[in-house]
Design an enzyme around this catalytic site. Sequence first.
Site, PDB file in Angstrom:
ATOM      1  N   GLU A 121      -1.414  61.395  44.046  1.00 41.67           N
ATOM      2  CA  GLU A 121      -2.372  60.291  43.962  1.00 41.67           C
ATOM      3  C   GLU A 121      -3.451  60.579  42.909  1.00 41.67           C
ATOM      4  O   GLU A 121      -3.619  61.731  42.486  1.00 41.67           O
ATOM      5  CB  GLU A 121      -3.036  60.109  45.334  1.00 41.67           C
ATOM      6  CG  GLU A 121      -2.064  59.733  46.459  1.00 41.67           C
ATOM      7  CD  GLU A 121      -1.682  58.252  46.469  1.00 41.67           C
ATOM      8  OE1 GLU A 121      -1.613  57.631  45.388  1.00 41.67           O
ATOM      9  OE2 GLU A 121      -1.433  57.727  47.560  1.00 41.67           O
TER      10      GLU A 121
ATOM     11  N   HIS B 160       0.394  56.699  40.527  1.00 42.00           N
ATOM     12  CA  HIS B 160       0.919  57.929  41.139  1.00 42.00           C
ATOM     13  C   HIS B 160       2.380  58.153  40.771  1.00 42.00           C
ATOM     14  O   HIS B 160       3.122  57.218  40.488  1.00 42.00           O
ATOM     15  CB  HIS B 160       0.676  57.983  42.655  1.00 42.00           C
ATOM     16  CG  HIS B 160       1.499  57.084  43.504  1.00 42.00           C
ATOM     17  ND1 HIS B 160       0.973  56.369  44.557  1.00 42.00           N
ATOM     18  CD2 HIS B 160       2.812  56.809  43.506  1.00 42.00           C
ATOM     19  CE1 HIS B 160       1.925  55.692  45.158  1.00 42.00           C
ATOM     20  NE2 HIS B 160       3.049  55.942  44.540  1.00 42.00           N
TER      21      HIS B 160
ATOM     22  N   ASP C 173       9.804  63.427  47.244  1.00 44.14           N
ATOM     23  CA  ASP C 173       8.809  63.386  48.315  1.00 44.14           C
ATOM     24  C   ASP C 173       9.390  62.881  49.628  1.00 44.14           C
ATOM     25  O   ASP C 173      10.516  62.381  49.670  1.00 44.14           O
ATOM     26  CB  ASP C 173       7.608  62.514  47.891  1.00 44.14           C
ATOM     27  CG  ASP C 173       8.033  61.165  47.299  1.00 44.14           C
ATOM     28  OD1 ASP C 173       9.211  60.802  47.412  1.00 44.14           O
ATOM     29  OD2 ASP C 173       7.171  60.484  46.728  1.00 44.14           O
TER      30      ASP C 173
ATOM     31  N   ASN D 270      -1.109  52.623  41.463  1.00 43.49           N
ATOM     32  CA  ASN D 270      -2.331  53.293  41.001  1.00 43.49           C
ATOM     33  C   ASN D 270      -2.019  54.435  40.032  1.00 43.49           C
ATOM     34  O   ASN D 270      -2.862  55.274  39.771  1.00 43.49           O
ATOM     35  CB  ASN D 270      -3.137  53.812  42.202  1.00 43.49           C
ATOM     36  CG  ASN D 270      -2.339  54.780  43.067  1.00 43.49           C
ATOM     37  OD1 ASN D 270      -1.216  55.145  42.721  1.00 43.49           O
ATOM     38  ND2 ASN D 270      -2.909  55.204  44.172  1.00 43.49           N
TER      39      ASN D 270
END
Length: 243
Positions: free
Chosen positions: A143, A138, A67, A136
């Site tokens: 996400e 990810h 990313d 979280n």
Amino acid sequence: MNIIKAKDYQDMSRKAANIISAQIIMKPDCVLGLATGSTPVGIYRQLIDGYQKGDLDFSKVATVNLDEYRGLKHTDPQSYYYFMRENLFKHVNLREDATFVPDGTNEDAGEACAKHEETIHSLGGIDLQLLGLGNNGHIGFNEPGAAFEKETHCVDLTKSTIEANSRFFTSIDEVPTQAYTMGIRTIMQARKILVVVNGEGKAEIVARAFWGPVTPEVPASILQMHPDVTVVADEAALSKAPM
Ligand code: GLP
């Protein structure tokens, strides 16, 4: 899933680096999928060490990153391109034209993402994908709620990710709100996956991701369905896991 328990961060880094080193030794022209964040930094140090000792040769290796923030220049110290150059690329004999990070400087999101996906295909796919784990759940920048079938695409970062990553920026307002990321589908197509996690702060998400139900609410949980996943986690990160 193969779960390897490490004593601490250093041990996690060494064990994970050994797995990556074995991949490079077994297939010198392999394609490595790489990750950013604080977790893999120790692994990259170990790989540099292996190169300096003459144990590792990166001359035929190609790398593709997961990313990149949208809008950051390569010269921006917060860009993942810059991170990879500083933490790995410039210290080993990787060919510059064999390292690929999504192009965050390309304003055309569709084009930047399609290009990254094409690169992966033209290299013949990823042999080993390294992944960190977001607080979280990810992976990359996929996400909670992300569709499992997506390839490389542009995402809006959640408030919690922007807050978590603001520690690398001078102020939270400087954190980009969007990123280009390999999708879950792209990640799942890698032949092998290596997940690294450390610290008590990730203990709960580790238990949910690898022992809980497979759900888009915890993107990393899909990895339970991949045929060749190794998780290297330290004792603190495994402290809430039922093992
Ligand atoms: C970022 C990256 C992820 C990374 C995650 C965890 O959001 N996009 O690829 O895994 O942070 O980072 P850290 O290793 O610093 O906890």
